[in-house]
Design an enzyme around this catalytic site. Sequence first.
Site, PDB file in Angstrom:
ATOM      1  N   LEU A 128     -89.303 -27.223  -4.875  1.00  0.00           N
ATOM      2  CA  LEU A 128     -89.606 -28.440  -5.611  1.00  0.00           C
ATOM      3  C   LEU A 128     -90.359 -29.441  -4.758  1.00  0.00           C
ATOM      4  O   LEU A 128     -90.280 -29.428  -3.539  1.00  0.00           O
ATOM      5  CB  LEU A 128     -88.306 -29.108  -6.075  1.00  0.00           C
ATOM      6  CG  LEU A 128     -87.206 -28.173  -6.562  1.00  0.00           C
ATOM      7  CD1 LEU A 128     -85.902 -28.944  -6.668  1.00  0.00           C
ATOM      8  CD2 LEU A 128     -87.600 -27.566  -7.887  1.00  0.00           C
ATOM      9  N   MET A 177     -95.755 -22.077   0.626  1.00  0.00           N
ATOM     10  CA  MET A 177     -96.517 -23.264   0.244  1.00  0.00           C
ATOM     11  C   MET A 177     -95.675 -24.519   0.377  1.00  0.00           C
ATOM     12  O   MET A 177     -96.181 -25.580   0.779  1.00  0.00           O
ATOM     13  CB  MET A 177     -97.030 -23.113  -1.198  1.00  0.00           C
ATOM     14  CG  MET A 177     -97.959 -24.237  -1.632  1.00  0.00           C
ATOM     15  SD  MET A 177     -99.497 -24.277  -0.677  1.00  0.00           S
ATOM     16  CE  MET A 177     -99.567 -26.006  -0.230  1.00  0.00           C
ATOM     17  N   LYS A 178     -94.402 -24.438   0.056  1.00  0.00           N
ATOM     18  CA  LYS A 178     -93.523 -25.608   0.181  1.00  0.00           C
ATOM     19  C   LYS A 178     -93.432 -26.074   1.631  1.00  0.00           C
ATOM     20  O   LYS A 178     -93.442 -27.281   1.908  1.00  0.00           O
ATOM     21  CB  LYS A 178     -92.133 -25.264  -0.358  1.00  0.00           C
ATOM     22  CG  LYS A 178     -91.089 -26.348  -0.143  1.00  0.00           C
ATOM     23  CD  LYS A 178     -91.452 -27.664  -0.806  1.00  0.00           C
ATOM     24  CE  LYS A 178     -90.292 -28.652  -0.677  1.00  0.00           C
ATOM     25  NZ  LYS A 178     -90.648 -30.002  -1.170  1.00  0.00           N
ATOM     26  N   LEU A 179     -93.365 -25.137   2.570  1.00  0.00           N
ATOM     27  CA  LEU A 179     -93.326 -25.522   3.977  1.00  0.00           C
ATOM     28  C   LEU A 179     -94.629 -26.193   4.397  1.00  0.00           C
ATOM     29  O   LEU A 179     -94.614 -27.163   5.169  1.00  0.00           O
ATOM     30  CB  LEU A 179     -93.038 -24.307   4.858  1.00  0.00           C
ATOM     31  CG  LEU A 179     -91.653 -23.669   4.689  1.00  0.00           C
ATOM     32  CD1 LEU A 179     -91.497 -22.494   5.639  1.00  0.00           C
ATOM     33  CD2 LEU A 179     -90.541 -24.701   4.917  1.00  0.00           C
TER      34      LEU A 179
END
Length: 312
Positions: A128, A177-179
């Site tokens: 998220l 991608m969140k990282l």
Amino acid sequence: MRTSATGEKIGFVGLGLMGHGIAKNIVDKGYSLTFLGRKNRKPAEDLLGRGAREASTSRDVAAASDIVFICVTGSREVEAIIRGPDGLKEGLKKGAVVVDCSTSDPVSTVALAAELKALGVDYVDSPLSRTPKEAWEGTLDAMVGAPDAVFARVKPVIDTWAGRIVHIGDTGDGHRMKLLNNFISLGYAALYSEALALAEKVGISPPRFDSVIRNGRMDCGFYQTFMRWTLEGDRDAHKFTIANAFKDLTYLESMAGAAGIANPLGNATKNSFAGAHATGPAEQFVPMLATHIAKVNGIDLMPTKDGKKQTI
């Protein structure tokens, strides 16, 4: 309990700051929901009042569900929920899907996906972006890693709590991608914090600093929520903990190492958060990094609110 258009029964584990809002939107928008309760009874009582059903173990959540969402701190917690005693693996049915909304280590994500695939269960990563406010409003951003057919199956449920959904690629790509996303945002936080400390040291106050940055080319939504702590003493402006920020940056470091790429700015950002994490209380949020960086340099940037000095 209303019946969803798809007939999918949804399970949920992790009713924290983000999870409660997500689960609320799932049940409010017509899905049958079974959730795992926790010591803090307020989210559970709220969901029960909306027509959801409570289970006593993760296994029971899995047994009652076609799609199970997990929203916890990170990979260690996700692994325990799936593999632990009375865990999801003991109750999952063939054809089920597990969706991890946590910010997790992609290495763990790919391993869990292979483990569950052997049981006929698909694994999706859907981390998220944004805050508990958007979770409650159903307008979060979601970065989804899943095969096309599985993405098509889970998207209608994610639509109940996300305003923006991006299908990044296959399983594991959402967490990758969140990282990267958090590297950029937390890098901003480290830059803002150091700039504020230096500005104060040379005689430029936070309001004067803000008068130049705000509404200029360097302004952005993250800057505006970040500055509300320093300028207004607003503890709740960006409720993402320094502990979780530090955890995410260690995952980033691991991902960079596995990819064989130098990550000096990521490491510098991680080190900025490491000191605040080691010396501050458990529940301190990312904007408070500015106070910590200033303190290390002998500068008092503790904000005031209603004429009173705040504390971390």
